[in-house]
Design an enzyme around this catalytic site. Structure first.
Site, mmCIF file in Angstrom:
data_model
loop_
_atom_site.group_PDB
_atom_site.id
_atom_site.type_symbol
_atom_site.label_atom_id
_atom_site.label_comp_id
_atom_site.label_asym_id
_atom_site.label_seq_id
_atom_site.Cartn_x
_atom_site.Cartn_y
_atom_site.Cartn_z
ATOM 1 N N ALA A 189 -14.263 78.393 -89.244
ATOM 2 C CA ALA A 189 -13.127 77.587 -88.796
ATOM 3 C C ALA A 189 -12.014 77.585 -89.841
ATOM 4 O O ALA A 189 -12.260 77.747 -91.042
ATOM 5 C CB ALA A 189 -13.580 76.163 -88.508
ATOM 6 N N GLY B 241 -18.347 79.287 -88.111
ATOM 7 C CA GLY B 241 -18.022 79.602 -86.733
ATOM 8 C C GLY B 241 -18.135 81.076 -86.409
ATOM 9 O O GLY B 241 -18.432 81.446 -85.269
ATOM 10 N N GLU C 19 -21.619 81.528 -85.626
ATOM 11 C CA GLU C 19 -21.913 80.918 -84.321
ATOM 12 C C GLU C 19 -21.468 81.821 -83.166
ATOM 13 O O GLU C 19 -22.104 81.828 -82.106
ATOM 14 C CB GLU C 19 -21.262 79.539 -84.241
ATOM 15 C CG GLU C 19 -22.037 78.510 -85.072
ATOM 16 C CD GLU C 19 -21.305 77.196 -85.246
ATOM 17 O OE1 GLU C 19 -21.886 76.152 -84.938
ATOM 18 O OE2 GLU C 19 -20.144 77.225 -85.705
#
Length: 263
Positions: free
Chosen positions: A65, A114, A117
Site C-alpha cells: 500500500a 498488498g 496479497e
C-alpha cells in the site's frame, strides 16, 4: 503524470502492468481504482482469454500500500480508513480471486504487503528468481487488511502463515513456491515468457470450462464439501447445453484436437 496502470492486449492475453516504478508500484487509491476498471474492460472483451499482472521496472511487483496516502486516511479516523483503504483493497483482491478468466501474476521483484496479497488472490503466479515476498504489516502496528490474514493460511497452513504474518520477515521465491504462494520460480529474463506459456496451456481449452473450473474452486474453498459439490454440479450443468462440451466429446471420439470457439 504517467498512468498508474498500463494495459496491452496481444494474442488474446491482457498484460496489466502496475506502473509506479519510482514508488515501487505502491498501491495508491488511483492505481487500485484503475486496476478495477481494467478488469471490467477485460471481462467484457470476448477476445481476451487470460490476464497477466506484473510490475513496471526491475525492483518491484508491488511493495504494498501507499503508506503516505493510507496514513492520511488513518488520521481521519477508523470509518474513513476502513472505507477508503480496507474496503477498496479487499474489493480488489476479491475481484482478482473471483475473476472468470485466469489471472496470472508475473512477480518481477518485491511483493510486500498488498503486493503479496495480490499474489495470494490471483489464480496462478510465476515468480522471478529475483523476487522477494513479505508480510510486513505487523511492523506498522496492524494486521494485513487486503485479505492476507484469510488467504495465506488457506494456502500455506495456519502455523506457516502465522510465522510469516507475525514475524514480518522477507522470504525468497523458493519458499513462496514451497508454501503454495507461487507455481513456478524462473530466471528473471524468462518471467513473462513463462507466464505467457502458462496462459497458453490454459487458453487452448474451452473458455466456458475454464470459467466454470475457476468458479467452482474459488467458491467451493470456503464451503463445506457437500455445498462445494453442488457448485461443481451447477457449473457442469451450465455447460451441458453449450457447443463446447459437445465439441470436446466429439473430438475425443474422433481422436482429433477440439476446436473451441475463441480458443
Amino acid at each position: 503524470m504517467p498512468a498508474p496502470i498500463l494495459l496491452e492486449i496481444t494474442d488474446g492475453i491482457a498484460l496489466i502492468t502496475l506502473n509506479r516504478p519510482e514508488q515501487l508500484n505502491a498501491l495508491n487509491y488511483a492505481l487500485i481504482d484503475q486496476l478495477m476498471a481494467a478488469l471490467d474492460r477485460i471481462e467484457g472483451d470476448a477476445e481476451v482469454r487470460a490476464v497477466i499482472l506484473t510490475g513496471a521496472g526491475e525492483r518491484a511487483f508491488s511493495a504494498g500500500a501507499d503508506i503516505h496516502e493510507f496514513a492520511g486516511s488513518v488520521k481521519q479516523g477508523a470509518a474513513v480508513a476502513v472505507r477508503d483503504f480496507v474496503r477498496r483493497g479487499q474489493a480488489m483482491t476479491a475481484r482478482l480471486e473471483a475473476f472468470k478468466k485466469p489471472v496470472i501474476a508475473a512477480i518481477n521483484g518485491l511483493a510486500f504487503g498488498g503486493g503479496c496479497e495480490i499474489a495470494e488472490a490471483v489464480h496462478l503466479a510465476v515468480a522471478s528468481d529475483r523476487a522477494q515476498f513479505a508480510k510486513p504489516e505487523i511492523k506498522l502496528g496492524m494486521p494485513p487488511t487486503f485479505g492476507g490474514t484469510q488467504r495465506l493460511p488457506r494456502l500455506a497452513g495456519r502455523k506457516r502463515a502465522l510465522e510469516l504474518l507475525l514475524a514480518g520477515d522477507p522470504f525468497p521465491p523458493e519458499h513462496a513456491r514451497e508454501i503454495g504462494l507461487v507455481n513456478q520460480v524462473v530466471p528473471h529474463d524468462q518471467l513473462l515468457t513463462a507466464a505467457r506459456e502458462l496462459a497458453g496451456r490454459i487458453t487452448r481449452h474451452s473458455p466456458g470450462s475454464v470459467a466454470g473450473t475457476i468458479t467452482a474452486v474459488t467458491r467451493g474453498l470456503n464451503m463445506p464439501i457437500a455445498e462445494g459439490l453442488l457448485v461443481e454440479s451447477e457449473q457442469f450443468a451450465a455447460l451441458v447445453p453449450g457447443r463446447d462440451l459437445a465439441e470436446g466429446l466429439a473430438a475425443w471420439k474422433e481422436r482429433r484436437p477440439a476446436r473451441y470457439v475463441g480458443a
